[in-house]
Motif scaffolding. Structure first.
Motif, PDB file in Angstrom:
ATOM      1  N   ALA A   1      -3.625  26.381  -4.355  1.00 28.57           N
ATOM      2  CA  ALA A   1      -3.526  25.935  -2.967  1.00 28.57           C
ATOM      3  C   ALA A   1      -3.636  27.106  -2.013  1.00 28.57           C
ATOM      4  CB  ALA A   1      -2.198  25.204  -2.745  1.00 28.57           C
ATOM      5  N   MET A   2      -4.500  26.967  -1.015  1.00 28.16           N
ATOM      6  CA  MET A   2      -4.703  28.019  -0.027  1.00 28.16           C
ATOM      7  C   MET A   2      -4.454  27.451   1.369  1.00 28.16           C
ATOM      8  SD  MET A   2      -8.122  30.323   0.781  1.00 28.16           S
ATOM      9  CE  MET A   2      -8.189  30.959  -0.892  1.00 28.16           C
ATOM     10  N   LEU A   3      -3.523  28.077   2.095  1.00 25.70           N
ATOM     11  CA  LEU A   3      -3.201  27.675   3.460  1.00 25.70           C
ATOM     12  C   LEU A   3      -3.912  28.638   4.412  1.00 25.70           C
ATOM     13  CD1 LEU A   3       0.691  27.245   3.056  1.00 25.70           C
ATOM     14  CD2 LEU A   3      -1.159  25.783   2.191  1.00 25.70           C
ATOM     15  N   VAL A   4      -4.849  28.119   5.191  1.00 23.14           N
ATOM     16  CA  VAL A   4      -5.652  28.959   6.082  1.00 23.14           C
ATOM     17  C   VAL A   4      -5.171  28.774   7.513  1.00 23.14           C
ATOM     18  CG1 VAL A   4      -7.983  29.500   6.886  1.00 23.14           C
ATOM     19  CG2 VAL A   4      -7.629  28.681   4.545  1.00 23.14           C
ATOM     20  N   GLY A   5      -4.995  29.878   8.216  1.00 25.36           N
ATOM     21  CA  GLY A   5      -4.576  29.802   9.606  1.00 25.36           C
ATOM     22  C   GLY A   5      -4.301  31.174  10.170  1.00 25.36           C
ATOM     23  N   ASP A   6      -4.177  31.245  11.480  1.00 28.63           N
ATOM     24  CA  ASP A   6      -3.884  32.511  12.154  1.00 28.63           C
ATOM     25  C   ASP A   6      -2.466  32.977  11.807  1.00 28.63           C
ATOM     26  OD1 ASP A   6      -6.375  32.668  13.365  1.00 28.63           O
ATOM     27  OD2 ASP A   6      -5.750  31.400  15.048  1.00 28.63           O
ATOM     28  N   PRO A   7      -2.126  34.228  12.106  1.00 27.06           N
ATOM     29  CA  PRO A   7      -0.820  34.761  11.713  1.00 27.06           C
ATOM     30  C   PRO A   7       0.369  33.937  12.211  1.00 27.06           C
ATOM     31  CG  PRO A   7      -2.260  36.558  12.377  1.00 27.06           C
ATOM     32  CD  PRO A   7      -2.997  35.296  12.686  1.00 27.06           C
ATOM     33  N   SER A   8       0.227  33.287  13.367  1.00 27.40           N
ATOM     34  CA  SER A   8       1.352  32.534  13.935  1.00 27.40           C
ATOM     35  C   SER A   8       1.269  31.041  13.647  1.00 27.40           C
ATOM     36  CB  SER A   8       1.392  32.743  15.451  1.00 27.40           C
ATOM     37  OG  SER A   8       0.176  32.279  16.049  1.00 27.40           O
ATOM     38  N   ALA A   9       0.440  30.639  12.703  1.00 22.19           N
ATOM     39  CA  ALA A   9       0.205  29.210  12.473  1.00 22.19           C
ATOM     40  C   ALA A   9       1.334  28.537  11.708  1.00 22.19           C
ATOM     41  CB  ALA A   9      -1.122  29.004  11.734  1.00 22.19           C
ATOM     42  N   GLY A  10       2.235  29.294  11.090  1.00 18.02           N
ATOM     43  CA  GLY A  10       3.360  28.701  10.375  1.00 18.02           C
ATOM     44  C   GLY A  10       3.194  28.641   8.874  1.00 18.02           C
ATOM     45  N   LYS A  11       2.289  29.452   8.328  1.00 20.73           N
ATOM     46  CA  LYS A  11       2.053  29.411   6.881  1.00 20.73           C
ATOM     47  C   LYS A  11       3.294  29.876   6.108  1.00 20.73           C
ATOM     48  CE  LYS A  11      -1.542  32.173   6.956  1.00 20.73           C
ATOM     49  NZ  LYS A  11      -1.554  32.475   8.403  1.00 20.73           N
TER      50      LYS A  11
ATOM     51  N   GLU B   1      -4.866  22.574  12.704  1.00 23.40           N
ATOM     52  CA  GLU B   1      -4.609  23.170  14.015  1.00 23.40           C
ATOM     53  C   GLU B   1      -3.125  23.539  14.101  1.00 23.40           C
ATOM     54  OE1 GLU B   1      -6.851  23.904  16.072  1.00 23.40           O
ATOM     55  OE2 GLU B   1      -8.560  22.668  15.465  1.00 23.40           O
ATOM     56  N   PRO B   2      -2.786  24.599  14.854  1.00 25.00           N
ATOM     57  CA  PRO B   2      -1.357  24.939  15.026  1.00 25.00           C
ATOM     58  C   PRO B   2      -0.615  23.808  15.718  1.00 25.00           C
ATOM     59  CG  PRO B   2      -2.795  26.733  15.755  1.00 25.00           C
ATOM     60  CD  PRO B   2      -3.683  25.549  15.537  1.00 25.00           C
ATOM     61  N   VAL B   3       0.675  23.705  15.427  1.00 22.17           N
ATOM     62  CA  VAL B   3       1.490  22.681  16.075  1.00 22.17           C
ATOM     63  C   VAL B   3       2.177  23.280  17.294  1.00 22.17           C
ATOM     64  CG1 VAL B   3       1.864  21.453  13.914  1.00 22.17           C
ATOM     65  CG2 VAL B   3       3.491  23.219  14.612  1.00 22.17           C
ATOM     66  N   PRO B   4       2.543  22.451  18.287  1.00 19.31           N
ATOM     67  CA  PRO B   4       3.237  22.974  19.478  1.00 19.31           C
ATOM     68  C   PRO B   4       4.575  23.614  19.090  1.00 19.31           C
ATOM     69  CG  PRO B   4       2.461  20.717  19.848  1.00 19.31           C
ATOM     70  CD  PRO B   4       2.265  21.006  18.389  1.00 19.31           C
ATOM     71  N   LEU B   5       4.953  24.633  19.830  1.00 22.74           N
ATOM     72  CA  LEU B   5       6.236  25.290  19.591  1.00 22.74           C
ATOM     73  C   LEU B   5       7.373  24.384  20.048  1.00 22.74           C
ATOM     74  CD1 LEU B   5       5.382  28.902  20.836  1.00 22.74           C
ATOM     75  CD2 LEU B   5       5.509  28.100  18.477  1.00 22.74           C
ATOM     76  N   SER B   6       8.402  24.273  19.219  1.00 20.76           N
ATOM     77  CA  SER B   6       9.551  23.446  19.586  1.00 20.76           C
ATOM     78  C   SER B   6      10.779  23.917  18.823  1.00 20.76           C
ATOM     79  CB  SER B   6       9.280  21.963  19.265  1.00 20.76           C
ATOM     80  OG  SER B   6       9.114  21.786  17.871  1.00 20.76           O
ATOM     81  N   ARG B   7      11.940  23.556  19.316  1.00 18.49           N
ATOM     82  CA  ARG B   7      13.183  23.862  18.620  1.00 18.49           C
ATOM     83  C   ARG B   7      13.517  22.712  17.674  1.00 18.49           C
ATOM     84  NH1 ARG B   7      17.824  25.621  22.698  1.00 18.49           N
ATOM     85  NH2 ARG B   7      18.891  25.736  20.678  1.00 18.49           N
ATOM     86  N   PRO B   8      13.837  23.010  16.409  1.00 18.50           N
ATOM     87  CA  PRO B   8      14.120  21.926  15.461  1.00 18.50           C
ATOM     88  C   PRO B   8      15.428  21.218  15.789  1.00 18.50           C
ATOM     89  CG  PRO B   8      14.562  24.057  14.455  1.00 18.50           C
ATOM     90  CD  PRO B   8      13.901  24.334  15.776  1.00 18.50           C
ATOM     91  N   SER B   9      15.448  19.906  15.544  1.00 12.99           N
ATOM     92  CA  SER B   9      16.659  19.126  15.778  1.00 12.99           C
ATOM     93  C   SER B   9      17.147  18.469  14.496  1.00 12.99           C
ATOM     94  CB  SER B   9      16.396  18.046  16.840  1.00 12.99           C
ATOM     95  OG  SER B   9      15.330  17.194  16.423  1.00 12.99           O
ATOM     96  N   ALA B  10      16.583  18.891  13.355  1.00 13.62           N
ATOM     97  CA  ALA B  10      16.959  18.308  12.069  1.00 13.62           C
ATOM     98  C   ALA B  10      17.184  19.429  11.063  1.00 13.62           C
ATOM     99  CB  ALA B  10      15.876  17.346  11.586  1.00 13.62           C
ATOM    100  N   GLN B  11      17.556  19.067   9.855  1.00 12.35           N
ATOM    101  CA  GLN B  11      17.743  20.033   8.778  1.00 12.35           C
ATOM    102  C   GLN B  11      16.945  19.592   7.562  1.00 12.35           C
ATOM    103  OE1 GLN B  11      21.985  20.290   8.117  1.00 12.35           O
ATOM    104  NE2 GLN B  11      22.186  22.021   9.514  1.00 12.35           N
ATOM    105  N   ILE B  12      16.494  20.578   6.791  1.00 15.21           N
ATOM    106  CA  ILE B  12      15.762  20.283   5.565  1.00 15.21           C
ATOM    107  C   ILE B  12      16.748  19.937   4.457  1.00 15.21           C
ATOM    108  CG2 ILE B  12      14.160  21.190   3.841  1.00 15.21           C
ATOM    109  CD1 ILE B  12      13.126  23.130   5.945  1.00 15.21           C
ATOM    110  N   ASP B  13      16.480  18.868   3.758  1.00 13.24           N
ATOM    111  CA  ASP B  13      17.304  18.502   2.608  1.00 13.24           C
ATOM    112  C   ASP B  13      16.823  19.305   1.396  1.00 13.24           C
ATOM    113  OD1 ASP B  13      18.869  17.369   0.685  1.00 13.24           O
ATOM    114  OD2 ASP B  13      18.172  15.304   0.966  1.00 13.24           O
ATOM    115  N   ALA B  14      17.232  20.581   1.366  1.00 14.73           N
ATOM    116  CA  ALA B  14      16.781  21.464   0.281  1.00 14.73           C
ATOM    117  C   ALA B  14      17.286  20.984  -1.066  1.00 14.73           C
ATOM    118  CB  ALA B  14      17.248  22.892   0.544  1.00 14.73           C
TER     119      ALA B  14
END
Length: 501
Positions: free
Chosen positions: A97-107, A289-302
């Motif tokens: 799997a290869m994730l392609v995107g600019d440095p700030s894309a969230g990879k 495409e990059p996603v809009p910047l936002s503050r998270p309001s949830a938590q990941i169920d790790a």
């Protein structure tokens, strides 16, 4: 108007100009494909909500998280379960799997969402190893004493003409324990082979940046790394000869999943430099495409992912007639096999229209769909609480996999490298087109372009080739300015360019 460009030639907006080819000002890459919410929910089933939440928390596109999840799960399943669509066709589940995107894309954040639970599991494995290692070292000390005593007794017996005593079982502590691993970030081919020979199941090679690993693959190995990794995709038996050792490393199933990111320009460089040996064509690729910047309001169920990965690690293998571990081959149901055959026909049609590495990638899609179907089936099982392993892969799994691989990831791959960077003169023509749109000069000449010091547009040959492309696209018209001596070539800009915008 840009005053840096000379304006000696009359600018006649009423001249008989054709419409310019405005595609020369556009990027060669198509827009990123996007799944609808309904499609996403169907394809990823019980994991759709987890992926969406993780993507929001990490500020990353869902495509990054979903592909990272598939690749990681494929490595954890490893050699325990292979897919068998029909007689003579067996596929390991591992995905590249290869994730392609600019440095700030969230990879990197997307990778963290999936890899962090893996690291937690590995910390537990490390503690188990330390305990087993400590016990083995204690037994090894006792074995050394017992061995020394046995040697003394044996020497004495032989000297007295008696039979040598049997070597006691306690005189050997056996082989040392193996530190179990799920993921690695870097290793030589010999190191990877050693790990696989000891642990058997499979590994995940995870790297934030894949281009450095791919670009330096043969730097120190004399060209031996690429064949090794090509075999690591297929899960076949592999032998590595070691320097300074008469005993080779024999790996029953060389099976390694790969996961990482890269930037578009670095991928383009790889595509230009690489031999078309099928290595890059094996990667599932996303370039959203990059996603809009936002503050998270949830938590990941790790915990949900960690528990699921632990269940996948617990999948038992099958055994051959000699008692050696081998993959359990999960068959396709008749309807699933029919669906796969239909998808193969569709891929053949796509392949006819494709070129280059993208054509090679299309040829891999049926096998990739088989692998993804196997992973989806086992991820579904890992998300449930019942203990029954998937005993077949159904048409539902194949349909979801074919839709993901064929209708979605295929378009991401085309965006990433099917529409890769064009020839140098086209790239340079696009730079000049962007300059024309930005500064609106009435005319251009080679010397003024050279003074700009633009990358790729520094020699008269480079500039002339780019100007020629723009001439053919009806952006420019070449004229000779009378200077009283040798005529000077100038290029008038088509005024319809701005009227077309």
């Amino acid at each position: 108007m840009n005053t840096e460009f000379p304006q000696p030639i009359p600018f006649d907006a009423a001249a008989n100009w054709p419409e310019p080819d405005l595609t020369l000002s556009q990027s060669g890459r198509p827009p990123a494909p996007v799944m609808t919410d309904d499609e996403f929910s169907v394809v990823f089933g019980p994991w759709a909500e987890w992926i969406s939440t993780a993507a929001k928390v990490k500020g990353a596109p869902v495509d990054y998280v979903s592909l990272a999840l598939l690749a990681t799960a494929s490595a954890v399943i490893g050699n325990s379960r292979w897919a068998a669509p029909w007689e003579g066709w067996k596929e390991p589940p591992v995905l590249w799997a290869m994730l392609v995107g600019d440095p700030s894309a969230g990879k990197s954040p997307a990778l963290d969402a999936v890899i962090d639970p893996v690291k937690e599991i590995e910390r537990g494995l490390s503690e188990e190893y330390k305990t087993r290692r400590s016990e083995w070292e204690r037994d090894e000390e006792i074995a050394a004493l017992a061995l020394a005593q046995w040697k003394v007794e044996t020497k004495k017996a032989i000297a007295e003409g008696n039979d040598a005593p049997a070597k006691p079982a306690i005189a050997s502590a056996g082989p040392p324990p193996v530190r179990e691993r799920i993921s690695i970030s870097d290793a030589t081919t010999e190191g990877v082979a050693s790990l696989l020979a000891a642990t058997w199941r499979g590994l995940l090679l995870s790297r934030d940046e894949l281009s450095g690993w791919l670009g330096s693959m043969d730097r120190y190995s004399g060209g031996g790394d690429r064949p090794f990794w090509l075999e690591a995709y297929g899960g076949r038996s592999y032998t590595v000869d070691r320097k300074g050792s008469p005993e080779p490393i024999i790996v029953d199933h060389l099976t390694v999943a790969i996961l990482g990111g890269t930037q578009p320009d670095k991928l383009t460089s790889l595509l230009v430099k690489t031999d078309d040996d099928g290595l890059l064509a094996r990667f599932l690729t996303v370039y959203p495409e990059p996603v809009p910047l936002s503050r998270p309001s949830a938590q990941i169920d790790a915990a949900k992912l960690r528990i699921a990965l632990e269940r996948l690690r617990g999948l038992p293998s099958a055994f051959d007639d000699s008692g050696n571990a081998r993959p359990f081959y999960v068959p396709f149901s008749p309807d699933a096999a029919d669906a796969l055959q239909e998808f193969r026909g569709q891929c053949r049609e796509w392949e006819i229209e494709a070129t280059g590495i993208f054509k090679g990638h299309i040829g891999k899609l049926p096998g990739l769909a088989v692998r993804v179907a196997c992973v989806l089936a086992h991820l579904d099982w890992a998300a449930r609480s019942d203990g029954r392993y998937p005993d077949s892969i159904e048409s539902e799994h194949v349909g979801r996999a074919c839709h993901l691989v064929g209708e979605h990831l295929r378009l991401h791959a085309f965006r990433a490298y099917g529409a890769a960077e064009p020839a140098e003169e086209i790239r340079n023509a696009r730079k000049l087109a962007a300059l024309i749109l930005r500064e609106r000069p009435r005319n251009l000449n080679v010397r003024e372009i050279q003074r700009r010091g633009l990358s790729g547009l520094q020699t008269s040959k480079q500039i002339g080739a780019a100007m020629s492309v723009l001439e053919q696209g009806d952006w420019l018209r070449q004229v000779a300015e009378d200077t009283g001596g040798r005529p000077r070539l100038m290029f008038i800009v088509n005024p319809r360019i701005w009227g077309s915008k």
